[in-house]
Design a protein around this motif. Structure first.
Motif, short mmCIF file in Angstrom:
data_model
loop_
_atom_site.label_atom_id
_atom_site.label_comp_id
_atom_site.label_asym_id
_atom_site.label_seq_id
_atom_site.Cartn_x
_atom_site.Cartn_y
_atom_site.Cartn_z
N UNK A 14 -16.27 -7.44 3.72
CA UNK A 14 -16.13 -7.77 5.47
C UNK A 14 -17.27 -8.30 5.73
N UNK A 15 -17.89 -8.28 6.34
CA UNK A 15 -19.84 -8.72 6.43
C UNK A 15 -19.84 -8.54 7.75
N UNK A 16 -18.97 -7.49 7.77
CA UNK A 16 -19.42 -6.17 9.58
C UNK A 16 -19.10 -4.42 8.64
N UNK A 17 -20.95 -4.31 8.55
CA UNK A 17 -21.01 -2.84 8.07
C UNK A 17 -19.85 -1.93 8.87
N UNK A 18 -19.81 -1.97 10.21
CA UNK A 18 -18.87 -1.23 10.70
C UNK A 18 -17.56 -1.46 9.97
N UNK A 19 -17.29 -2.36 10.64
CA UNK A 19 -15.59 -2.48 9.40
C UNK A 19 -15.68 -1.68 7.86
N UNK A 20 -16.53 -1.94 7.27
CA UNK A 20 -16.68 -1.52 6.14
C UNK A 20 -16.88 -0.27 6.04
N UNK A 21 -17.68 0.22 6.51
CA UNK A 21 -17.77 1.94 7.16
C UNK A 21 -16.52 2.52 7.10
N UNK A 22 -16.01 1.96 8.25
CA UNK A 22 -14.25 3.04 8.85
C UNK A 22 -13.48 2.75 7.83
N UNK A 23 -13.88 1.27 7.01
CA UNK A 23 -12.15 1.14 6.03
C UNK A 23 -12.74 1.89 4.70
N UNK A 24 -13.90 1.71 4.28
CA UNK A 24 -13.58 2.99 3.30
C UNK A 24 -13.56 4.49 3.31
N UNK A 25 -14.02 5.19 5.26
CA UNK A 25 -13.50 6.87 5.29
C UNK A 25 -12.48 6.49 5.40
N UNK A 26 -11.43 5.91 6.35
CA UNK A 26 -9.70 6.00 6.30
C UNK A 26 -9.63 5.25 5.22
N UNK A 27 -9.62 5.10 4.15
CA UNK A 27 -9.05 4.59 2.70
C UNK A 27 -9.60 6.22 1.58
N UNK A 28 -10.55 6.47 2.02
CA UNK A 28 -10.67 7.52 0.67
C UNK A 28 -9.94 8.99 1.50
N UNK A 29 -9.54 8.76 2.74
CA UNK A 29 -8.95 9.83 3.65
C UNK A 29 -7.51 9.66 2.95
N UNK A 30 -7.31 8.78 2.33
CA UNK A 30 -5.67 8.87 2.00
C UNK A 30 -5.84 8.85 0.36
N UNK A 31 -7.01 9.12 0.07
CA UNK A 31 -6.95 9.39 -1.14
C UNK A 31 -7.25 7.92 -2.12
N UNK A 32 -7.66 6.83 -2.29
CA UNK A 32 -7.68 6.10 -2.69
C UNK A 32 -9.09 5.49 -3.26
N UNK A 33 -9.18 4.87 -4.41
CA UNK A 33 -11.06 3.91 -5.20
C UNK A 33 -11.47 2.80 -4.41
N UNK A 34 -12.74 3.05 -3.09
CA UNK A 34 -13.06 2.28 -2.95
C UNK A 34 -14.01 1.42 -2.99
N UNK A 35 -13.81 0.02 -2.95
CA UNK A 35 -14.86 -0.96 -3.27
C UNK A 35 -15.50 -1.67 -1.88
N UNK A 36 -16.67 -1.72 -1.81
CA UNK A 36 -17.26 -2.50 -0.32
C UNK A 36 -17.73 -3.22 -0.83
N UNK A 37 -17.63 -4.84 -1.01
CA UNK A 37 -18.82 -6.10 -0.44
C UNK A 37 -19.30 -6.75 0.63
N UNK A 38 -19.74 -7.42 0.87
CA UNK A 38 -20.60 -8.35 2.53
C UNK A 38 -20.65 -8.99 1.92
#
Length: 668
Positions: free
Chosen positions: A553-577
């Motif tokens: 995603x090219x929106x930093x807010x969405x990347x930060x929110x997705x990372x926080x939510x997925x890591x809260x569920x125990x997922x391994x997350x990589x974000x690119x824009x």
């Protein structure tokens, strides 16, 4: 004319369609056609046709006169032949009697034979017999002809004056001719007479036939002369009735002695046709002008609709981006919120959910208008469908203090289960919202002539007739002028109407003020025995610990929110824009991702569909999902043709978790 008669004596002539055996639209071949009403007293009723009337007028009198004259002349001719035949035979008999008186008196048989033979030589008779009472009997001529062909003539033989004055006069004789002394019989053959009589009869009949043929030909020519222009006039009138105003009678006056009435009639019909043709040309010009105006307005309306669709798509995308990020942050903040912060976070979450519902409804409208949804028709048991809807709406009915009743009557329909659930669910939600406290909402299914009719009834305040034609429009609400979002946005019935059209049916409403409302639609019936048994319930969600996810995603807010939510569920997350970086990560082969979540519109000219296609090609085991807020019809059609799985922003965390859990169940 001779065929005209008073209305009470004759009936009207049948029309062309009736004469051909046509039936009225409402009659059947087995039932007799209804009798036409009697014509008014002042109506001139005709029977037959003009050509038949002319034949009767011309042929019948001519035939009667010809037959009468021919019969009279033939009768006179036959009487003349009869009299001449009898006169000749009688004259021969008298002549023989006059020549044989002395010979018969004297008994001179040779002389009598000579007289008889002399009579035969004249050729007028075929046999002569002379006899008296003294036994003298002289004959001449053969007896070969049958008596049926002979006619006999007799004449007595008397003494002439000279004989009586002689010395041989018998004693006691008186004046001449008083006492016959013998009898002469002559026989004539009737063969020639019969032949001549037959020739006379044949000649009379021939003369009668010639007269009849001449009369028939003359009347036929006259009938054609009159009927042909009338047929042209009739055909022209029929063509004018069919809309062919360019047709003309083409009947003109050929003589100079006066004006023919049929030519005047044809000329009047031609003038009427010309006037009708001019009127049609004027009407066509007006219709073309009106059509051009209508097309222009339609084009303007279509342009306005396209502009509205583009505006909604752009606004939906621009709103879904921050709303999606907001939802991710709120779900990430909620577990760690303090008791003082929790009510505010919950209120913020509620507002976000309301905005998400509105955007989802707008997306649903866009999908239905874009015709990107295809119903999966199957046999749906209404008992199972009503049970699911009852579980969904039971709590809302209890909260509104409304009795919710279901009656499936063991019926099943052929439809799309999800779309049918959406229609009935929206109608039930609408009925619960408008039912009075302590009221009842009844959902009932019953058989009808065309299938199964599903009705949603309530005993609320009802809908005035002035509003019933507009309740299926977008954002139209009867009693929500303050636009309270808790009472909906006015899109539920519009969505129901579009889904119903997609399923091949139509929602009808029957309502009156203070008498409640009934919404109903009909679907094809299905046999309950053919419905597949229900599937077993899905397995409990598996934990998401260790699930590798790539978020693009090219929106930093969405990347930060997705990372926080997925890591809260125990997922391994990589974000690119950027899409290029995502495709590069997928192509290295060092890391195998379980899920790829990509936005549609990336920075620059980046396209999320390219990333999804690369994920399907490079790592086919990964769950490739496109996350976007774009809801335009062209975008939805493109994604549908490409077979791309779409999650619409804002994505509910529960929906995203359920999707990822399904992926984990497949990989385990």
């Amino acid at each position: 004319m001779s065929s005209a008669a008073p209305p009470h004596e004759q009936r009207a002539a049948p029309t062309a369609a009736e004469g051909a055996g046509a039936l009225p639209p409402s009659s059947s071949p087995s039932s007799p056609p209804p009798s036409p009403p009697p014509p008014p007293a002042h109506t001139l009723v005709l029977r037959g046709n003009l050509q038949r009337d002319l034949f009767r007028l011309g042929v019948v009198p001519c035939a009667a006169v010809a037959l009468a004259l021919t019969g009279w002349f033939t009768h006179n001719r036959l009487q003349t032949l009869e009299a001449a035949f009898d006169a000749e035979g009688q004259a021969v008999a008298k002549q023989v009697a006059a020549m044989s008186d002395l010979s018969l008196y004297a008994g001179d048989v040779p002389a009598l034979q000579n007289v008889a033979n002399a009579a035969l030589r004249g050729g007028q008779v075929t046999r002569v017999e002379i006899s008296n009472s003294a036994g003298v009997y002289v004959t001449a001529g053969p007896k070969t002809a049958s008596l049926a062909q002979l006619r006999m003539f007799t004449s007595p033989v008397t003494l002439r004056e000279a004989s009586r004055a002689s010395a041989f006069a018998p004693a006691g004789s008186t004046a001449a001719g008083d006492t016959p002394i013998g009898l002469v019989q002559t026989f004539r053959d009737t063969t020639a007479y019969t032949r001549e009589r037959s020739r006379s009869l044949i000649a009379g009949i021939g003369i009668a036939l010639v007269a009849l043929m001449a009369a028939w030909a003359s009347v036929r020519h006259m009938a054609r002369t009159v009927a042909r222009p009338l047929r042209r006039v009739s055909r022209t009138v029929a063509a004018l009735e069919a809309g062919h105003f360019e047709v003309r009678c083409d009947v003109v006056e050929g003589g100079t002695r006066g004006t023919h009435e049929l030519a005047v009639l044809a000329h009047d019909i031609d003038r009427l046709a010309e006037r009708l043709q001019r009127n049609r040309q004027i009407s066509e010009e007006r219709v073309r002008e009106a059509t051009a105006v209508a097309l222009q307005r339609m084009a303007e309306a279509e342009q306005a609709a396209l502009s509205r669709a583009r505006f909604l798509a752009a606004a939906s995308h621009d709103l879904r981006q921050p709303l999606h990020a907001m939802g991710l942050f709120i779900d990430g903040l909620l577990p760690g919120a303090t008791p003082a912060q929790r009510p505010a976070v919950l209120r913020l979450q509620e507002s976000t959910e309301f905005m998400g519902v509105l955007l989802d409804d707008l997306l649903e409208i866009s999908r239905l208008d874009a015709q990107v949804l295809t119903p999966a028709i199957a046999k749906v048991p209404l008992a199972e469908l009503f049970d699911q809807l009852d579980a969904q709406h039971a709590a809302a009915a209890v909260e509104a203090r409304v009795r919710l009743r279901w009656s499936d009557r063991g019926l099943a329909v052929r439809s799309d289960a999800a779309m049918l659930r959406r229609i009935v669910g929206n109608l039930v939600t609408n009925a619960l919202r408008h039912a009075p406290e302590g009221g009842t909402v009844l959902v009932v299914a019953r058989r009808s002539a065309s299938g199964v009719r599903i009705e949603v009834r309530d005993n609320g305040v009802g809908i005035a007739p002035i509003h019933q034609g507009r309740i299926f429009e977008e954002f139209y609400q009867v009693a929500n002028t303050e636009r309270d979002r808790r009472r909906g946005f006015g899109l539920g019935l519009a969505i129901c109407a579009r889904i119903a059209a997609l399923l091949g049916t139509r929602i009808t409403v029957r309502s009156a003020l203070q008498a409640g409302s009934t919404f109903a639609f009909t679907l094809p019936a299905a046999r309950l025995s053919d419905v597949a048994p229900p599937q077993p319930p899905p397995l409990a969600p598996a934990p998401l610990a260790g699930l590798r996810c790539l978020v693009v995603d090219d929106d930093p807010a969405i990347l930060d929110g997705s990372r926080a939510l997925l890591e809260q569920w125990g997922c391994q997350v990589e974000c690119v824009d950027t899409g290029a970086e995502a495709i590069a990560r997928l192509g290295t082969g060092d890391i195998h991702y379980d899920a790829v979540l990509c936005d549609l519109q990336l920075a620059g000219d980046g396209d999320g569909v390219d990333v999804i296609d690369a994920a399907k090609r490079l790592q086919p085991e990964a769950l490739a999902v496109l996350v976007s807020g774009a809801t335009g019809p062209e975008v939805l059609q493109r994604l549908r043709h490409g077979g791309v799985m779409l999650l619409t922003k804002p994505v509910a965390p529960a929906k995203l978790r359920a999707l990822l859990t399904t992926r984990r169940q497949v990989t385990v």
